[in-house]
Design an enzyme around this catalytic site. Sequence first.
Site, PDB file in Angstrom:
ATOM      1  NE  ARG A 104      -3.492  -0.184   2.657  1.00 25.39           N
ATOM      2  CZ  ARG A 104      -4.824  -0.194   2.636  1.00 25.39           C
ATOM      3  NH1 ARG A 104      -5.483   0.923   2.561  1.00 25.39           N
ATOM      4  NH2 ARG A 104      -5.474  -1.315   2.721  1.00 25.39           N
ATOM      5  CB  THR A 108      -1.832   7.076  -3.371  1.00 29.97           C
ATOM      6  OG1 THR A 108      -1.261   5.759  -3.371  1.00 29.97           O
ATOM      7  CG2 THR A 108      -0.912   8.024  -4.106  1.00 29.97           C
ATOM      8  CG  ASP A 200      -0.552  -7.662   9.677  1.00 32.34           C
ATOM      9  OD1 ASP A 200      -0.474  -6.540   9.160  1.00 32.34           O
ATOM     10  OD2 ASP A 200      -0.127  -8.703   9.109  1.00 32.34           O
ATOM     11  CG  ASP A 203       2.792  -8.307  11.447  1.00 37.21           C
ATOM     12  OD1 ASP A 203       3.702  -8.438  10.615  1.00 37.21           O
ATOM     13  OD2 ASP A 203       2.389  -7.206  11.858  1.00 37.21           O
TER      14      ASP A 203
HETATM   15  N1  URA Z   1      -5.101  -7.166   6.782  1.00 38.14           N
HETATM   16  C1  URA Z   1      -4.918  -7.901   7.900  1.00 38.14           C
HETATM   17  O1  URA Z   1      -3.972  -8.696   7.988  1.00 38.14           O
HETATM   18  N2  URA Z   1      -5.781  -7.738   8.924  1.00 38.14           N
HETATM   19  C2  URA Z   1      -6.835  -6.894   8.873  1.00 38.14           C
HETATM   20  O2  URA Z   1      -7.605  -6.822   9.834  1.00 38.14           O
HETATM   21  C3  URA Z   1      -7.023  -6.143   7.687  1.00 38.14           C
HETATM   22  C4  URA Z   1      -6.131  -6.291   6.657  1.00 38.14           C
END
Ligand code: URA
Length: 209
Positions: A104, A108, A200, A203
Site C-alpha cells: 500500500r 495514496t 495482521d 504478522d
Molecule cells: N489485513 C490484515 O492482515 N488484517 C486486517 O484486519 C485487515 C487487513
Amino acid sequence: MGRFVVCDHPLIQHKMTFLRDKNTDTKQFRELVDELSTLLAYEVTRDIPLETVKIETPVTEAEGRVVAGRMLGLIPILRAGLGMVDGMLKLLPSAKVGHIGLYRDPETLKPVEYYFSLPSDVTERELIVLDPMLATGGSANAAIQSLKEKGCRPSKLVCLIAAPEGVKAVQDAHPEVDIFVAALDKCLNDHGYIVPGLGDAGDRLYGTK
Ligand code: URA
C-alpha cells in the site's frame, strides 16, 4: 452477480475461533490457516465438473465419477496469501501457483504491484485468488484487475475473514467473481483492521511485527 458464500461448517467455525484468539502462537496460527484452507478448498470446488469413467471393482465392472481434468491456478496475494497455498494444494494437487505482490503506497493508500509471476499456461486455467483478509478490497481488486489485464480468468476469491466493505468493493468492481469466506465480520476500524478480525494475518503467520 457472483456468489458470496460464508462457509460456516462447524469445523471451520471451531478453527476460526482459535485462529482469532490473540493467545494462539505463530505455529498454531500457521497450522490453523493451513487446515482452514483445506476445508475451504472443499467448499470452493463444489461446482467443478465431473466425468464418468469405467472401472473394475474386485466384484464387477462399474462406472465412477472423476474430476473432468479442470485446470486450476492458485494466486496468493503476498505475503499473507502464501499461508493458504499448501492447505489448498492438499485437495488440488495439480493446481499451478502464481504470485502477486502488492504493497500500500503510504501517500495514496492505493495498492502498488511489486511482484507478478504466473504459470506459463495461466490463461487456460480457472484462477482462485487467495488472501486471508478481505478488508477494504483494495488489494483483491488490484490483483483481480491485473490478472484480467493479462488475459486471465480469475473466477474465485477465497478469504478467511471479510469485512462487509471489502465484499461490496469486490462485488462492485468484479461482479462475476465468486467470493468464499470462512467468516463475515462487522466492520473495519479507523486503521483499516477488520473488527473483531484477528489482527495482521501476515504478522501472525510469520511472527513479525
Ligand atoms: N489485513 C490484515 O492482515 N488484517 C486486517 O484486519 C485487515 C487487513
